[in-house]
Design a protein around this motif. Structure first.
Motif, PDB file in Angstrom:
ATOM      1  N   GLY A  45       0.819  -1.327   0.129  1.00  0.00           N
ATOM      2  CA  GLY A  45       0.074  -0.008  -0.045  1.00  0.00           C
ATOM      3  C   GLY A  45       0.849   1.234  -0.031  1.00  0.00           C
ATOM      4  O   GLY A  45       2.050   1.324  -0.009  1.00  0.00           O
ATOM      5  N   ALA A  46       0.074   2.458  -0.060  1.00  0.00           N
ATOM      6  CA  ALA A  46       0.654   3.785   0.020  1.00  0.00           C
ATOM      7  C   ALA A  46      -0.086   4.519   0.868  1.00  0.00           C
ATOM      8  O   ALA A  46      -1.273   4.413   0.825  1.00  0.00           O
ATOM      9  N   ILE A  47       0.296   5.642   1.484  1.00  0.00           N
ATOM     10  CA  ILE A  47      -0.382   6.513   2.298  1.00  0.00           C
ATOM     11  C   ILE A  47      -0.536   7.675   1.442  1.00  0.00           C
ATOM     12  O   ILE A  47       0.621   8.297   0.937  1.00  0.00           O
ATOM     13  N   VAL A  51      -5.476  15.596  -1.310  1.00  0.00           N
ATOM     14  CA  VAL A  51      -5.659  17.087  -2.197  1.00  0.00           C
ATOM     15  C   VAL A  51      -7.164  17.433  -2.085  1.00  0.00           C
ATOM     16  O   VAL A  51      -7.400  18.573  -1.760  1.00  0.00           O
ATOM     17  N   ALA A  52      -7.909  16.322  -2.460  1.00  0.00           N
ATOM     18  CA  ALA A  52      -9.299  16.865  -2.832  1.00  0.00           C
ATOM     19  C   ALA A  52      -9.996  15.321  -2.398  1.00  0.00           C
ATOM     20  O   ALA A  52      -9.623  14.392  -2.832  1.00  0.00           O
ATOM     21  N   THR A  53     -11.424  15.498  -1.877  1.00  0.00           N
ATOM     22  CA  THR A  53     -12.137  14.415  -1.556  1.00  0.00           C
ATOM     23  C   THR A  53     -13.554  14.861  -1.553  1.00  0.00           C
ATOM     24  O   THR A  53     -13.944  15.888  -0.813  1.00  0.00           O
ATOM     25  N   GLU A  82      -1.456  13.228  -2.899  1.00  0.00           N
ATOM     26  CA  GLU A  82      -0.072  13.016  -3.315  1.00  0.00           C
ATOM     27  C   GLU A  82       0.542  11.775  -2.237  1.00  0.00           C
ATOM     28  O   GLU A  82       0.163  11.723  -1.247  1.00  0.00           O
ATOM     29  N   VAL A  83       1.140  11.262  -2.858  1.00  0.00           N
ATOM     30  CA  VAL A  83       1.748   9.928  -1.961  1.00  0.00           C
ATOM     31  C   VAL A  83       3.068  10.446  -1.095  1.00  0.00           C
ATOM     32  O   VAL A  83       3.801  11.114  -1.665  1.00  0.00           O
ATOM     33  N   VAL A  84       2.816  10.169   0.196  1.00  0.00           N
ATOM     34  CA  VAL A  84       3.754  10.617   0.978  1.00  0.00           C
ATOM     35  C   VAL A  84       4.612   9.496   1.740  1.00  0.00           C
ATOM     36  O   VAL A  84       5.529   9.667   2.335  1.00  0.00           O
ATOM     37  N   ASP A  97       4.151  11.460  -6.207  1.00  0.00           N
ATOM     38  CA  ASP A  97       3.285  11.399  -7.201  1.00  0.00           C
ATOM     39  C   ASP A  97       1.875  11.993  -6.771  1.00  0.00           C
ATOM     40  O   ASP A  97       1.505  11.663  -5.743  1.00  0.00           O
ATOM     41  N   LEU A  98       1.560  12.569  -7.735  1.00  0.00           N
ATOM     42  CA  LEU A  98       0.204  13.125  -7.407  1.00  0.00           C
ATOM     43  C   LEU A  98      -1.027  12.149  -8.325  1.00  0.00           C
ATOM     44  O   LEU A  98      -0.614  12.082  -9.634  1.00  0.00           O
ATOM     45  N   VAL A  99      -1.931  11.603  -7.479  1.00  0.00           N
ATOM     46  CA  VAL A  99      -2.721  10.490  -8.034  1.00  0.00           C
ATOM     47  C   VAL A  99      -4.041  10.714  -7.860  1.00  0.00           C
ATOM     48  O   VAL A  99      -4.532  11.169  -7.122  1.00  0.00           O
TER      49      VAL A  99
END
Length: 407
Positions: A45-47, A51-53, A82-84, A97-99
């Motif tokens: 996984g990624a955290i 940015v928007a939800t 954004e992946v942190v 990465d902006l996803v």
């Protein structure tokens, strides 16, 4: 660790902003998490820093108390960020990465995922096929109306925007890729929309408006949107739709005034199980109304795309059958007309790359069409209340103050 403010469901009609732990790479016990998913390791996984939800009509069904959602559930399945941080098994997704995060949670390994049916992944929800963030009976994955969210199977699920600066210029449009734009598009594809089609979209909420935009993108000649809400119908007219006010009576009569005949080539149900009657019955809930009317107004041999939500358990229904998801559908008419039906979650990954390209290359302005409005996370309860009252807007939450005045 950073704070993690989230939007939670606290019972029918009640939404609150709380603070929970920063996510880790393990699914922990919590509201709606099936026992078989507790302790599940998410090294893949990624955290994501949100940015928007967005607030979705599907969320609103839960907040109204029309599902079996548990109190304390963290809401939100429309996530852009954004992946942190990445887990040790992540290979291609990188910090920074902006996803876009598809609302479907999919493993990429099971038979359904390999066939492109990512809405019914067999491995992310031990109770039934299909998983989603912050949604009842969808595996217990924590929702994304939050400052930070864990995304499993990151290399498979995440759609990376190729240029961060360009993406931020169009971020409200791109925020619609997580759900409503692909969902509306899927409704049109499964309804058979093609160049020259005449299309009727039932429902002028955000998904219905996204379906109308999608119909034009697919080449429809005429797109007609039906609803009870005059402000939402005005929003549909703002980008070229014809409209039907179903409070005035059955759609077929108004469709005939527009087209010269009472039928369309393609029908899309963007309303779902909280449908209301037409004409004098428009104040009364009739959950099968849209499906039955679409069978009547779609030409023989046509198709119905049904992205509108239907549930297996509706505690707020007005009759016992509907509480079990059993509706009085006139299937005989559908059979007699040889109509095709397509239901279920949109498999977002089937469409999101191509719709991203359409946005980035100025082929569509989906945020304008659905009237996207940015609000801070702390104003989520107000956004839910206004949406429930029929606001002709798509509310986009800004959990980390990134969007500023872009709305």
């Amino acid at each position: 660790m950073p704070s993690n403010k989230v939007v939670t469901y606290q019972g029918p009609g009640k939404v609150e902003v709380h603070e929970i732990d920063y996510p880790g790479f393990e699914l922990k016990e919590g509201p709606g998490v099936p026992p078989a998913n507790v302790g599940r390791k998410v090294a893949h996984g990624a955290i994501v820093k949100t940015v928007a939800t967005n607030i979705c009509g599907s969320d609103q069904h839960m907040v109204r108390g029309r599902t079996t959602a548990p109190v304390g559930l963290v809401l939100g399945h429309e996530i852009t960020g954004e992946v942190v941080e990445t887990g040790p098994d992540v290979e291609f997704t990188k910090v920074g990465d902006l996803v876009s995060v598809p609302f479907n949670i999919a493993c990429g390994r099971c038979r359904n995922c390999k066939e492109g049916k990512t809405g019914i992944c067999e491995n992310v929800n031990p109770e039934r096929p299909g998983g989603a963030y912050g949604y009842v009976d969808m595996g217990g994955w924590v929702g994304g109306q939050a400052q930070y969210v864990l995304v499993p199977y990151a290399d498979w699920n995440l759609l990376k925007f190729p240029d961060k600066d360009q993406a931020m210029e169009k971020i409200l449009d791109l925020a619609m890729l997580t759900d409503i734009f692909p969902t509306g598009f899927h409704g049109c594809v499964t309804a058979g929309v093609k160049p020259g089609s005449t299309v009727y979209v039932a429902g002028a909420g955000p998904v219905g408006l996204a379906a109308a935009v999608s119909a034009f993108l697919l080449g429809a000649a005429v797109v007609i949107v039906g609803d009870l809400n005059k402000e939402r119908l005005e929003q549909a007219r703002s980008f070229g739709c014809e409209t039907v006010d179903v409070s005035r009576g059955e759609p077929k009569d108004q469709i005939e005034q527009i087209l010269g005949e009472p039928e369309v080539d393609c029908g899309v149900d963007a309303v779902g199980f909280e449908a209301r009657g037409h004409g004098g019955d428009s104040g009364r809930e009739q959950p099968a109304t849209v499906l039955n009317s679409l069978m009547e107004i779609t030409r023989a041999g046509g198709a119905l795309g049904i992205p509108g939500l239907y549930v297996t358990g509706d505690p707020g229904a007005h009759d016992e059958a509907a509480k079990r998801g059993a509706l009085s559908i006139g299937l005989g008419l559908g059979w007699a007309k040889s109509l095709s039906f397509a239901t279920g979650q949109c498999p977002v990954m089937r469409y999101n790359y191509y719709l991203m390209q359409a946005i980035l290359h100025d082929r569509v302005q989906i945020a304008k069409a659905v009237n996207a409005v940015t609000i801070p996370l702390d104003q989520a309860p107000q956004g839910y209340a206004e949406f429930d009252q029929g606001a002709a807007s798509k509310f986009v939450l800004d959990p980390n103050g990134v969007l500023g005045t872009t709305g």
